[in-house]
Design a protein around this motif. Structure first.
Motif, short mmCIF file in Angstrom:
data_model
loop_
_atom_site.label_atom_id
_atom_site.label_comp_id
_atom_site.label_asym_id
_atom_site.label_seq_id
_atom_site.Cartn_x
_atom_site.Cartn_y
_atom_site.Cartn_z
N GLN A 255 -37.40 -40.76 -47.11
CA GLN A 255 -38.83 -40.80 -47.35
C GLN A 255 -39.60 -41.16 -46.08
OE1 GLN A 255 -37.84 -42.93 -51.47
NE2 GLN A 255 -39.99 -43.02 -51.01
N GLU A 256 -39.09 -42.10 -45.34
CA GLU A 256 -39.74 -42.49 -44.08
C GLU A 256 -39.73 -41.33 -43.09
OE1 GLU A 256 -39.37 -45.92 -40.57
OE2 GLU A 256 -38.02 -45.94 -42.30
N ASP B 157 -42.36 -38.69 -44.17
CA ASP B 157 -43.73 -39.08 -43.82
C ASP B 157 -43.97 -38.87 -42.33
OD1 ASP B 157 -44.30 -39.78 -46.41
OD2 ASP B 157 -43.95 -41.92 -46.12
N ASP C 35 -46.68 -36.19 -40.63
CA ASP C 35 -47.73 -36.68 -39.73
C ASP C 35 -47.68 -35.98 -38.38
OD1 ASP C 35 -48.58 -38.41 -41.70
OD2 ASP C 35 -47.60 -40.18 -40.85
N GLU D 2 -44.42 -37.30 -54.38
CA GLU D 2 -44.90 -38.58 -53.85
C GLU D 2 -45.20 -38.51 -52.36
OE1 GLU D 2 -42.44 -41.93 -54.78
OE2 GLU D 2 -42.39 -41.46 -56.94
N ARG D 3 -44.46 -37.72 -51.64
CA ARG D 3 -44.72 -37.58 -50.20
C ARG D 3 -46.01 -36.79 -49.98
NH1 ARG D 3 -42.29 -40.79 -50.77
NH2 ARG D 3 -43.97 -41.74 -49.58
N GLU E 256 -48.58 -36.78 -52.10
CA GLU E 256 -49.65 -37.71 -52.46
C GLU E 256 -49.91 -38.70 -51.33
OE1 GLU E 256 -48.96 -37.87 -57.32
OE2 GLU E 256 -47.80 -39.19 -55.99
N ALA E 257 -48.85 -39.21 -50.74
CA ALA E 257 -49.01 -40.17 -49.65
C ALA E 257 -49.65 -39.50 -48.43
CB ALA E 257 -47.65 -40.77 -49.27
N PHE E 258 -49.26 -38.26 -48.15
CA PHE E 258 -49.85 -37.53 -47.03
C PHE E 258 -51.35 -37.32 -47.24
CE2 PHE E 258 -51.25 -33.54 -45.12
CZ PHE E 258 -50.92 -33.74 -43.79
N ALA F 156 -53.36 -39.07 -48.93
CA ALA F 156 -54.07 -40.34 -48.78
C ALA F 156 -54.27 -40.70 -47.31
CB ALA F 156 -53.29 -41.45 -49.48
N ARG F 157 -53.33 -40.30 -46.45
CA ARG F 157 -53.45 -40.60 -45.02
C ARG F 157 -54.30 -39.58 -44.28
NH1 ARG F 157 -47.90 -40.93 -45.68
NH2 ARG F 157 -47.57 -39.07 -44.37
#
Length: 431
Positions: free
Chosen positions: A333-334, A337, A341, A367-368, A370-372, A374-375
């Motif tokens: 996951q890390e 992300d 990026d 989930e990745r 969604e996290a992207f 948000a960033r």
């Protein structure tokens, strides 16, 4: 080798793999090197036994009431249609054959109904994956997971830069190749049966001259959904050995520019030979030390086939699901992300970013995304269902879809699409 020797060899390989927590391919290779008397047919039969066990080891062990390697191998033979009495007769007097399981175990195996087993056993997965798979695959997650226990076909992609699907089908007619159901350039040789093996199509002239590549139909579908067009500038940011790079270059008809980059030189190494064979002259390969800054804000399409757990490849690499752990998932996951990026800075305004994995797990997929989002508020998620309908109008919605905001992402599975497991998301840069 007689059947008893093949059974003993399969048991030895499984025990070695379990004891050393090593990939099954390495264990099989080492066994073959240490037993050079075994012919190619023997090695194929042993490999089939081992892989069949690994695909279904939870349900086989539950039905047998024992999880040792010998019980699992005998369970695989019985489940494959071998008659218990006939098996005993065939092994009688074979000094290499392991002892048959006790009669009561065989009786239990033949009568046990796996529908009464715990969910993880029914699905043939480790216990900790029950909730992640349920979250990713929905209420029918057990049926979806079970589909990964079947043997996979051999999929290929006709290289439209040099040939056509019809011509490649003709070249591979002796092997029973047929068009894939969805991908327009795909070809498929059915899964192997019994002790058989897939033909070594890589020695065929059509492969050596670049008329086709070996590529799962799911990977082909993902490349088609990216929609690369002639004349565009495309970056394959995690190119690896170049499977999707070649598909993108072919979709563009050799026009425009494809840039292939990977942070790992070893993964990238095979791409040179494959590009040359395929005649993909519009591809520029960038090594990890290359300066990619000239490509920033300039790419029409950026494809991120991210490093992942490979949870979608369990038909082909069934040992991976037993070696997968929660710590490995967190590390992936890390990495995902970080790579998103890094890759998004190359997308031009109005351009598109595509996120692809060969995983089923929502933690690596939706989930990745969604996290992207948000960033990076300058990106918006598109509805991948519309891309599917445009690219594959005759296929129908053979996927799992999840809505995220106004967009939607897709998951391909063996049960839905007949492919390996793949995830696909399309984003547009609007800021």
């Amino acid at each position: 080798m007689r059947l008893g020797g093949r059974i003993a060899a399969a048991v030895e390989v499984i025990e070695d793999m379990d004891a050393r927590r090593r990939p099954v391919a390495d264990a099989l290779k080492d066994w073959g090197l240490a037993h050079r008397f075994a012919g190619s047919g023997d090695r194929a039969a042993i490999g089939n036994l081992v892989y069949d066990v690994l695909r279904r080891r939870r349900s086989l062990g539950w039905r047998m009431g024992a999880e040792d390697a010998a019980s699992l191998v005998f369970g695989t033979l019985l489940d494959g249609g071998r008659d218990a009495g006939g098996l005993a007769g065939e092994l009688e007097g074979d000094r290499f054959a392991p002892a048959l399981p006790p009669e009561e175990r065989i009786e239990r195996f033949l009568t046990a109904d796996v529908e009464w087993a715990p969910a993880a056993v029914q699905a043939d997965v480790p216990d900790w994956l029950v909730e992640p798979l349920r979250a990713a695959l929905g209420e029918e997650w057990i049926e979806e997971a079970r589909a990964f226990s079947a043997r996979p076909p051999l999929d290929m992609r006709a290289n439209r830069l040099k040939s056509s699907r019809e011509a490649v089908l003709a070249a591979l007619a002796p092997f029973g190749a047929a068009p894939t159901p969805i991908a327009p350039q795909g070809l498929r040789i059915p899964p192997i049966e019994g002790e058989g093996r897939h033909p070594n199509v890589q020695v065929e002239g059509a492969f050596q001259t670049g008329l086709f590549e070996i590529q799962d139909e799911g990977s082909q579908i993902a490349a088609e959904l990216c929609g690369a067009r002639p004349g565009e500038a495309v970056l394959d940011y995690c190119a690896g050995a170049g499977g999707k790079t070649l598909a993108l270059a072919a979709a563009m008809g050799g026009e425009g520019a494809v840039h292939a980059f990977d942070s790992d030189r070893q993964r990238l190494a095979p791409i040179w030979e494959r590009l040359n064979r395929a005649g993909a002259a519009n591809v520029t390969v960038h090594s990890p030390r290359d300066d990619l800054s000239p490509l920033a804000d300039a790419m029409d399409r950026v494809v991120v086939d991210a490093p992942c757990t490979g949870a979608g490849t369990w038909r082909r690499r069934p040992d991976a699901k037993w070696r997968l752990g929660e710590k490995q998932l967190l590390r992936r996951q890390e990495e995902q992300d970080n790579v998103l990026d890094a890759a998004c800075r190359f997308v031009r305004p109005g351009g598109h970013l595509f996120y692809v994995t060969c995983s089923l797990l929502r933690a690596e997929n939706a989930e990745r995304v969604e996290a992207f989002l948000a960033r990076h508020t300058g990106f918006a998620l598109l509805d991948a269902r519309l891309l599917w309908a445009d690219r594959f109008p005759q296929a129908g919605p053979r996927y799992l879809a999840e809505e995220i905001g106004e967009g939607a992402v897709l998951t391909l599975t063996p049960r839905r699409t007949g492919t390996d497991g793949f995830f696909f998301a399309a984003l547009e840069r609007r800021g």
